[in-house]
Design an enzyme around this catalytic site. Structure first.
Site, mmCIF file in Angstrom:
data_model
loop_
_atom_site.group_PDB
_atom_site.id
_atom_site.type_symbol
_atom_site.label_atom_id
_atom_site.label_comp_id
_atom_site.label_asym_id
_atom_site.label_seq_id
_atom_site.Cartn_x
_atom_site.Cartn_y
_atom_site.Cartn_z
ATOM 1 N N ASP A 63 -0.856 9.129 -33.945
ATOM 2 C CA ASP A 63 -0.777 9.697 -35.291
ATOM 3 C C ASP A 63 -2.189 9.864 -35.841
ATOM 4 O O ASP A 63 -2.962 8.912 -35.867
ATOM 5 C CB ASP A 63 0.047 8.746 -36.170
ATOM 6 C CG ASP A 63 0.072 9.178 -37.629
ATOM 7 O OD1 ASP A 63 -0.168 10.378 -37.889
ATOM 8 O OD2 ASP A 63 0.325 8.314 -38.497
ATOM 9 N N ASN A 90 -2.904 11.262 -39.053
ATOM 10 C CA ASN A 90 -3.043 11.352 -40.514
ATOM 11 C C ASN A 90 -2.291 10.267 -41.282
ATOM 12 O O ASN A 90 -2.098 10.373 -42.490
ATOM 13 C CB ASN A 90 -2.594 12.738 -41.002
ATOM 14 C CG ASN A 90 -1.122 12.987 -40.690
ATOM 15 O OD1 ASN A 90 -0.499 12.205 -39.966
ATOM 16 N ND2 ASN A 90 -0.570 14.042 -41.248
ATOM 17 N N ASP A 100 0.851 9.293 -41.425
ATOM 18 C CA ASP A 100 2.236 9.412 -41.908
ATOM 19 C C ASP A 100 3.223 8.695 -40.982
ATOM 20 O O ASP A 100 4.438 8.769 -41.171
ATOM 21 C CB ASP A 100 2.637 10.881 -42.118
ATOM 22 C CG ASP A 100 2.709 11.657 -40.808
ATOM 23 O OD1 ASP A 100 2.339 11.099 -39.747
ATOM 24 O OD2 ASP A 100 3.127 12.835 -40.839
ATOM 25 N N ASP A 142 1.169 13.314 -33.694
ATOM 26 C CA ASP A 142 0.971 14.731 -33.970
ATOM 27 C C ASP A 142 -0.034 15.342 -32.993
ATOM 28 O O ASP A 142 -0.612 14.639 -32.162
ATOM 29 C CB ASP A 142 0.510 14.923 -35.427
ATOM 30 C CG ASP A 142 -0.605 13.942 -35.799
ATOM 31 O OD1 ASP A 142 -1.591 13.878 -35.048
ATOM 32 O OD2 ASP A 142 -0.463 13.213 -36.810
ATOM 33 N N ASP A 159 8.451 22.529 -23.677
ATOM 34 C CA ASP A 159 9.893 22.399 -23.550
ATOM 35 C C ASP A 159 10.545 23.701 -24.019
ATOM 36 O O ASP A 159 10.239 24.185 -25.108
ATOM 37 C CB ASP A 159 10.372 21.246 -24.450
ATOM 38 C CG ASP A 159 11.278 20.280 -23.719
ATOM 39 O OD1 ASP A 159 12.375 20.700 -23.342
ATOM 40 O OD2 ASP A 159 10.885 19.108 -23.549
ATOM 41 N N HIS A 216 11.754 10.521 -21.988
ATOM 42 C CA HIS A 216 12.145 10.238 -23.371
ATOM 43 C C HIS A 216 13.652 10.019 -23.529
ATOM 44 O O HIS A 216 14.105 9.684 -24.618
ATOM 45 C CB HIS A 216 11.687 11.393 -24.260
ATOM 46 C CG HIS A 216 12.450 12.652 -23.947
ATOM 47 N ND1 HIS A 216 12.309 13.322 -22.746
ATOM 48 C CD2 HIS A 216 13.377 13.328 -24.643
ATOM 49 C CE1 HIS A 216 13.119 14.353 -22.729
ATOM 50 N NE2 HIS A 216 13.784 14.393 -23.866
ATOM 51 N N ASP A 217 14.435 10.275 -22.474
ATOM 52 C CA ASP A 217 15.879 10.054 -22.554
ATOM 53 C C ASP A 217 16.302 8.773 -21.850
ATOM 54 O O ASP A 217 17.503 8.526 -21.678
ATOM 55 C CB ASP A 217 16.634 11.224 -21.904
ATOM 56 C CG ASP A 217 16.511 12.505 -22.708
ATOM 57 O OD1 ASP A 217 16.350 12.430 -23.936
ATOM 58 O OD2 ASP A 217 16.565 13.585 -22.089
#
Ligand code: GLC
Ligand code: CA
Length: 571
Positions: free
Chosen positions: A25, A27, A29, A33, A102, A338-339
């Site tokens: 990350d 920034n 939040d 990103d 993707d 990721h699955d």
């Protein structure tokens, strides 16, 4: 055709999969990103990988973390801007690394402009971009949905008094590939990204894009008899799937030097070559689910078997899939994404005493098999599954909606939660562990998904300085594969097939021969080699000390989770 004669850059590639939401990350939040990835390009380069695969970065309301796209030609607000994307692509290319994105075109988001118009009325130009069933025809024939709280893929929509199809969540309506106009839209969009210079696509559930417009009734009996009781197997047999893929190849893929990999949901061994036989001009390769579907063996007398799953079955699956591609097509190899939950927790042993050894052993497997390697970010650190106790901690629609479904059916949610500790996708999605500072150096804010508390021990900074770390071992493996194309293209031969604790095989071509032996258990095992070895040189081992020559003994004794790669000469 001999695969050896048909060399391609994408066959030799090690693909590193980055889940943008969880990588870095920039920034504060709490959400990873694109600028975060840009800040870690030197790290990615240091791994020696050839290709980066990014999970969806397109505009999305994030019902399914980007797998619900509302604009295919724009970047998700949380991830940054198109300018950031261009900089990322450039930064990768400057470092000699390719980028694949993707392609999620079985469905869009219900917030996509196409769907908003489509649902508005029965007679607008976008109506035929999606699958509709008018209510006056009665209830549509049942179709199963993965994420739906009622497992029902048809959703009633009052605006036009009709049902629409969604194999995934309610917010992921299936696109109607039967409509040539829709197909053209997709091809145009693919050209848009290829013209930007991307190097290929990973195609999300591409196997199920073709539907049977006659909507036959599929009973449980039919499903059991012809599709192993498994809906995805039915979905992956759409009548026009190969026609569409050949058209896509003709109109788009054939015009660029790019790679394509299908997510082979529901695709069986009998059908895979139809997708990836080069002569058919469809896709380059496909990743299957057969290995991932192996379940844990039941606890016996209070003891979990070691390994926790049937290794003989595991070897059989990988051996059979390898054989399939020995003459045609091309295979893939992976143990995490990721699955799935974390590689070491699922297939190795994340107990602190065994974590490093078993991570290295599993990476040795991936980097010495035939096929393109797909390696999931964080596995090179030996990151582990977080195993949440409470449903509140989960963010994944798969776990949350299935929990709701089981609750509404008065099912056993406690058992479900226990199972999710082993299989939930969120296990593989916790943020990347960069260092031992607050939030593992991932963010200065509140992370979108809890960080695994083991980041204090397991993180990139600590491993960077340790010559024997899981991270540095991974780098050695990548170099070894790069220097020995035999490991990419060479023949694969399984040895000691019935051994339930060790996986041993030979990789060979006319130049070189390698013997790879992997102990998948925490016990010491003996492997009786049924090949006479004349000379053997140990190239890499996950234990640091040396050992007795296998020539003298004719057998190999492997310590817990030990992995060895020998270059050998056979007599
Ligand atoms: C694929 C993706 C998964 C997603 C699903 C629906 O299986 O890998 O993450 O939820 O497709 O797009
Ligand atoms: Ca951010």
């Amino acid at each position: 055709m001999d695969n050896l004669a048909d060399k391609k850059w994408w066959k030799e590639a090690v693909v590193y999969q980055v889940y943008p939401r969880s990588f870095k990350d920039s920034n504060g939040d709490g959400i990873g990103d694109i600028r975060g990835i840009i800040s870690k390009l030197e790290y990615i380069k240091s791994l020696g990988v050839d290709v980066v695969w990014l999970n969806p970065i397109f505009k999305s309301p994030n019902a399914d973390n980007g797998y619900d796209i509302s604009d295919y030609r724009d970047i998700m607000d949380e991830f940054g801007t198109m300018k950031d994307f261009d900089e990322l692509l450039n930064g990768l290319h400057q470092r000699g690394i390719k980028l694949i994105l993707d392609l999620v075109v079985n469905h869009s988001s219900d917030e996509h402009e196409w769907f908003k118009r489509s649902r508005g009325s029965r007679n607008n130009t976008y109506r035929d971009y999606y699958h509709w069933w008018e209510a006056e025809r009665g209830k549509p024939p049942y179709r199963w949905s993965v994420f739906d709280v009622n497992s029902n893929a048809w959703q009633y929509d009052a605006a036009s008094d009709a049902y629409y199809l969604h194999y995934f969540a309610v917010k992921q309506p299936d696109l109607k590939w039967e409509n040539p106009k829709l197909r053209q839209e997709i091809y145009d969009m693919m050209h848009f990204w290829f013209r930007k210079g991307i190097d290929g696509f990973r195609m999300d559930v591409i196997s199920v894009i073709s539907k049977d417009p006659a909507w036959p009734v599929i009973t449980k009996d039919i499903l059991d008899k012809y599709y192993n009781g498994f809906w995805p197997s039915y979905y992956a047999k759409g009548p026009n799937i190969h026609e569409y893929l050949q058209e896509m190849n003709r109109e788009v893929l054939s015009k660029y030097d790019v790679m394509t990999v299908a997510e082979g949901w529901g695709v069986t061994k009998d059908d895979v070559l139809k997708f990836v036989d080069a002569e058919r001009k469809e896709l380059d390769m496909l990743y299957h689910f057969e290995g991932m579907q192996l379940r844990h063996l039941p606890v016996q007398n209070g003891i979990l078997p070691d390994p926790k799953y049937d290794l003989v079955a595991f070897k059989d699956i990988y051996t059979k899939w390898d054989t399939l591609f020995s003459e045609k097509g091309w295979g893939t190899i992976y143990l995490g994404n990721h699955d799935q939950s974390r590689m070491v927790s699922r297939w190795g042993n994340d107990d602190p005493g065994w974590r490093e050894l078993s991570s290295k052993m599993l990476s040795t497997f991936l980097l010495t098999m035939r096929g393109t390697v797909y390696y999931y970010a964080g596995d090179e650190l030996g990151m582990t599954s977080i195993k949440f106790d409470s449903i509140e901690d989960y963010r994944d629609i798969d776990t949350i909606n299935n929990y709701q479904r089981i609750l509404s059916e008065s099912g056993d949610v406690i058992a479900f939660l226990e199972e999710q500790k082993i299989y939930s996708r969120d296990n593989g999605r916790t943020p990347f562990q960069w260092d031992d500072t607050i939030h593992a150096g991932f963010t200065s804010g509140k992370p979108w998904l809890k960080i695994n508390p083991d980041y204090i021990r397991i993180n990139a900074a600590t491993e960077e300085h340790d010559e024997n770390s899981v991270l540095n071992y991974f780098r050695k493996l990548v170099q070894l594969r790069r220097q020995n194309k035999t490991l990419v293209y060479g023949k694969y031969r399984l040895l000691d097939k019935e051994n339930s604790k060790a996986y041993t095989y030979i990789r060979e071509d006319t130049n070189k021969k390698f013997l790879i032996a992997l102990n998948f258990s925490s016990a010491t095992v003996t492997i009786y080699l049924d090949v006479p070895i004349l000379e053997a040189q140990l190239l890499l081992s996950n234990y640091s000390d040396t050992r007795k020559s296998l020539i003298e003994t004719g057998k190999l004794e492997l310590r817990p989770y030990e992995s060895v790669i020998y270059e050998i000469q056979l007599r």
